[in-house]
Design a protein around this motif. Structure first.
Motif, mmCIF file in Angstrom:
data_model
loop_
_atom_site.group_PDB
_atom_site.id
_atom_site.type_symbol
_atom_site.label_atom_id
_atom_site.label_comp_id
_atom_site.label_asym_id
_atom_site.label_seq_id
_atom_site.Cartn_x
_atom_site.Cartn_y
_atom_site.Cartn_z
ATOM 1 N N SER A 97 0.565 -1.516 -0.351
ATOM 2 C CA SER A 97 0.450 -0.101 0.156
ATOM 3 C C SER A 97 0.500 1.218 0.349
ATOM 4 C CB SER A 97 -0.843 -0.174 1.411
ATOM 5 O OG SER A 97 -0.494 0.349 2.642
ATOM 6 N N VAL A 98 0.198 2.177 0.234
ATOM 7 C CA VAL A 98 1.275 4.111 -0.441
ATOM 8 C C VAL A 98 1.444 3.769 1.551
ATOM 9 C CG1 VAL A 98 -1.161 5.040 1.056
ATOM 10 C CG2 VAL A 98 0.764 5.881 -0.715
ATOM 11 N N ASP A 99 1.187 3.789 2.239
ATOM 12 C CA ASP A 99 2.118 3.522 3.139
ATOM 13 C C ASP A 99 3.135 2.153 4.221
ATOM 14 O OD1 ASP A 99 -0.039 5.727 4.385
ATOM 15 O OD2 ASP A 99 -1.487 3.579 5.380
ATOM 16 N N THR A 100 3.171 1.623 2.404
ATOM 17 C CA THR A 100 4.359 -0.191 2.817
ATOM 18 C C THR A 100 5.539 0.709 2.105
ATOM 19 O OG1 THR A 100 2.149 -1.570 2.901
ATOM 20 C CG2 THR A 100 5.001 -1.929 2.112
ATOM 21 N N PHE A 101 6.831 1.005 3.398
ATOM 22 C CA PHE A 101 8.502 0.473 2.947
ATOM 23 C C PHE A 101 8.754 -0.207 1.419
ATOM 24 C CE2 PHE A 101 12.740 0.015 3.314
ATOM 25 C CZ PHE A 101 13.146 1.414 2.545
ATOM 26 N N ARG A 102 8.649 0.033 0.731
ATOM 27 C CA ARG A 102 9.050 -0.631 -0.838
ATOM 28 C C ARG A 102 11.013 -1.103 -1.081
ATOM 29 N NH1 ARG A 102 5.914 3.418 -3.516
ATOM 30 N NH2 ARG A 102 3.114 3.022 -3.655
ATOM 31 N N GLY A 103 11.216 -0.724 -0.175
ATOM 32 C CA GLY A 103 12.781 -1.623 -0.038
ATOM 33 C C GLY A 103 13.210 -1.137 -1.089
ATOM 34 N N VAL A 104 12.716 0.475 -1.767
ATOM 35 C CA VAL A 104 13.701 0.973 -3.058
ATOM 36 C C VAL A 104 14.555 2.177 -2.111
ATOM 37 C CG1 VAL A 104 14.108 1.183 -5.335
ATOM 38 C CG2 VAL A 104 13.141 -0.745 -4.934
ATOM 39 N N ALA A 105 15.602 3.246 -2.862
ATOM 40 C CA ALA A 105 15.685 4.253 -2.576
ATOM 41 C C ALA A 105 16.351 4.581 -3.362
ATOM 42 C CB ALA A 105 16.824 4.907 -1.446
ATOM 43 N N LEU A 106 16.115 5.924 -4.064
ATOM 44 C CA LEU A 106 16.542 6.661 -5.429
ATOM 45 C C LEU A 106 17.556 8.180 -4.665
ATOM 46 C CD1 LEU A 106 12.601 6.934 -7.487
ATOM 47 C CD2 LEU A 106 14.617 5.536 -7.198
ATOM 48 N N ALA A 107 17.761 8.108 -5.599
ATOM 49 C CA ALA A 107 19.087 9.637 -4.806
ATOM 50 C C ALA A 107 18.915 10.108 -6.235
ATOM 51 C CB ALA A 107 20.405 8.980 -5.069
ATOM 52 N N ILE A 108 19.171 11.629 -4.856
ATOM 53 C CA ILE A 108 19.658 13.122 -6.548
ATOM 54 C C ILE A 108 21.142 13.016 -5.454
ATOM 55 C CG2 ILE A 108 19.029 15.160 -6.849
ATOM 56 C CD1 ILE A 108 16.088 14.529 -5.977
ATOM 57 N N ASN A 109 22.371 13.355 -6.097
ATOM 58 C CA ASN A 109 23.222 13.642 -5.870
ATOM 59 C C ASN A 109 23.670 14.684 -6.393
ATOM 60 O OD1 ASN A 109 23.702 10.538 -5.367
ATOM 61 N ND2 ASN A 109 25.524 11.138 -4.674
ATOM 62 N N VAL A 110 23.875 15.867 -5.296
ATOM 63 C CA VAL A 110 24.585 16.825 -5.403
ATOM 64 C C VAL A 110 25.985 17.066 -5.781
ATOM 65 C CG1 VAL A 110 22.160 18.106 -4.878
ATOM 66 C CG2 VAL A 110 24.126 17.537 -3.377
ATOM 67 N N ASP A 111 26.560 18.474 -6.230
ATOM 68 C CA ASP A 111 27.997 18.855 -6.323
ATOM 69 C C ASP A 111 28.081 19.194 -4.989
ATOM 70 O OD1 ASP A 111 27.050 18.083 -9.577
ATOM 71 O OD2 ASP A 111 26.123 20.479 -9.633
ATOM 72 N N LYS A 112 27.597 19.832 -4.465
ATOM 73 C CA LYS A 112 27.789 20.544 -3.247
ATOM 74 C C LYS A 112 27.301 20.442 -2.032
ATOM 75 C CE LYS A 112 28.936 24.271 -5.968
ATOM 76 N NZ LYS A 112 29.061 25.794 -6.034
ATOM 77 N N PRO A 113 28.624 20.576 -0.667
ATOM 78 C CA PRO A 113 27.876 19.817 0.375
ATOM 79 C C PRO A 113 26.127 21.146 0.928
ATOM 80 C CG PRO A 113 29.698 20.223 0.978
ATOM 81 C CD PRO A 113 29.809 20.199 -0.474
ATOM 82 N N GLU A 114 26.471 22.091 0.969
ATOM 83 C CA GLU A 114 25.244 22.903 1.209
ATOM 84 C C GLU A 114 24.428 22.524 0.333
ATOM 85 O OE1 GLU A 114 28.969 25.119 -1.300
ATOM 86 O OE2 GLU A 114 28.766 24.140 0.215
ATOM 87 N N GLU A 115 24.341 21.979 -0.763
ATOM 88 C CA GLU A 115 23.078 21.762 -1.666
ATOM 89 C C GLU A 115 22.119 20.787 -1.420
ATOM 90 O OE1 GLU A 115 25.022 21.210 -5.195
ATOM 91 O OE2 GLU A 115 24.912 23.280 -6.216
ATOM 92 N N VAL A 116 22.218 19.734 -0.383
ATOM 93 C CA VAL A 116 21.996 19.161 0.519
ATOM 94 C C VAL A 116 20.798 19.973 0.740
ATOM 95 C CG1 VAL A 116 21.616 17.492 2.119
ATOM 96 C CG2 VAL A 116 23.572 17.375 0.388
ATOM 97 N N ASP A 117 21.174 20.657 1.764
ATOM 98 C CA ASP A 117 20.129 21.833 2.261
ATOM 99 C C ASP A 117 19.725 22.056 1.988
ATOM 100 O OD1 ASP A 117 22.950 20.819 3.853
ATOM 101 O OD2 ASP A 117 21.967 21.203 5.999
ATOM 102 N N THR A 118 19.845 23.126 0.904
ATOM 103 C CA THR A 118 19.417 23.853 0.075
ATOM 104 C C THR A 118 18.337 23.233 -0.591
ATOM 105 O OG1 THR A 118 20.912 23.780 -1.822
ATOM 106 C CG2 THR A 118 20.625 25.972 -0.217
ATOM 107 N N THR A 119 18.149 21.975 -1.062
ATOM 108 C CA THR A 119 17.952 20.776 -1.736
ATOM 109 C C THR A 119 16.762 20.543 -1.276
ATOM 110 O OG1 THR A 119 19.220 20.070 -3.238
ATOM 111 C CG2 THR A 119 17.136 18.808 -3.380
ATOM 112 N N ILE A 120 16.261 19.795 0.607
ATOM 113 C CA ILE A 120 15.977 19.356 1.191
ATOM 114 C C ILE A 120 14.810 20.417 1.473
ATOM 115 C CG2 ILE A 120 15.670 18.914 3.693
ATOM 116 C CD1 ILE A 120 16.189 16.834 2.213
ATOM 117 N N HIS A 121 15.468 21.914 1.579
ATOM 118 C CA HIS A 121 14.486 22.968 2.007
ATOM 119 C C HIS A 121 13.096 23.176 0.806
ATOM 120 C CE1 HIS A 121 13.272 27.348 3.627
ATOM 121 N NE2 HIS A 121 13.044 27.826 2.203
ATOM 122 N N ALA A 122 13.884 23.247 -0.622
ATOM 123 C CA ALA A 122 13.178 23.347 -1.680
ATOM 124 C C ALA A 122 11.616 22.060 -1.227
ATOM 125 C CB ALA A 122 13.849 23.125 -2.703
#
Length: 143
Positions: free
Chosen positions: A67-92
């Motif tokens: 169901s929509v509530d079940t963890f499916r055992g897969v994670a996708l990733a967005i890899n960024v160029d700079k450490p601070e981009e992790v924070d700005t991406t999560i903010h967005a």
């Protein structure tokens, strides 16, 4: 030999319009192959497609046991160029209603990472890895 390649990732959607809207709200543009019953977004390395989960299961010849509530055992990733981009991406992502599962933090392996889920609990990591190498299109070629 099987080609060592990932060309397309398809996420089975319980509610296609909601998932389509979420990814569009991230600023992602749909490709011309999208339709009322299918959404496709070009990324730096692969096409991310969204297809009704019932149709995906039917096409693969499997039953839906999640169901929509079940963890499916897969994670996708967005890899960024700079450490601070992790924070700005999560903010967005937070601003458009993404569910932040793990706030940005420094990782034991020397990078920076965070996790969020989309409206159907598909898991995404946002990460900066100091050893990542990207090609001219932004596709990760090594890490």
């Amino acid at each position: 030999m099987v080609l060592q390649r990932v060309s397309l990732i398809t996420v089975g959607a319980f509610n296609l319009p909601i998932l389509r809207s979420f990814y569009k709200s991230l600023g992602w543009e749909e490709t011309e192959i999208s339709s009322d019953n299918y959404a496709a977004f070009k990324t730096a390395g692969v096409i991310l497609s969204i297809f009704p989960i019932e149709e995906l299961a039917k096409d693969a010849g499997v039953e839906i046991k999640q169901s929509v509530d079940t963890f499916r055992g897969v994670a996708l990733a967005i890899n960024v160029d700079k450490p601070e981009e992790v924070d700005t991406t999560i903010h967005a992502i937070r601003k458009v209603g993404g569910n932040i599962l793990r706030e940005p933090s420094d990782a034991f392996w020397g990078g920076r990472t965070a996790y969020f889920s989309d409206p159907e609990n598909n898991l995404w990591e946002v990460a900066w890895n100091p050893d990542s190498v990207f090609d001219e299109r932004g596709a990760m070629i090594s890490f």
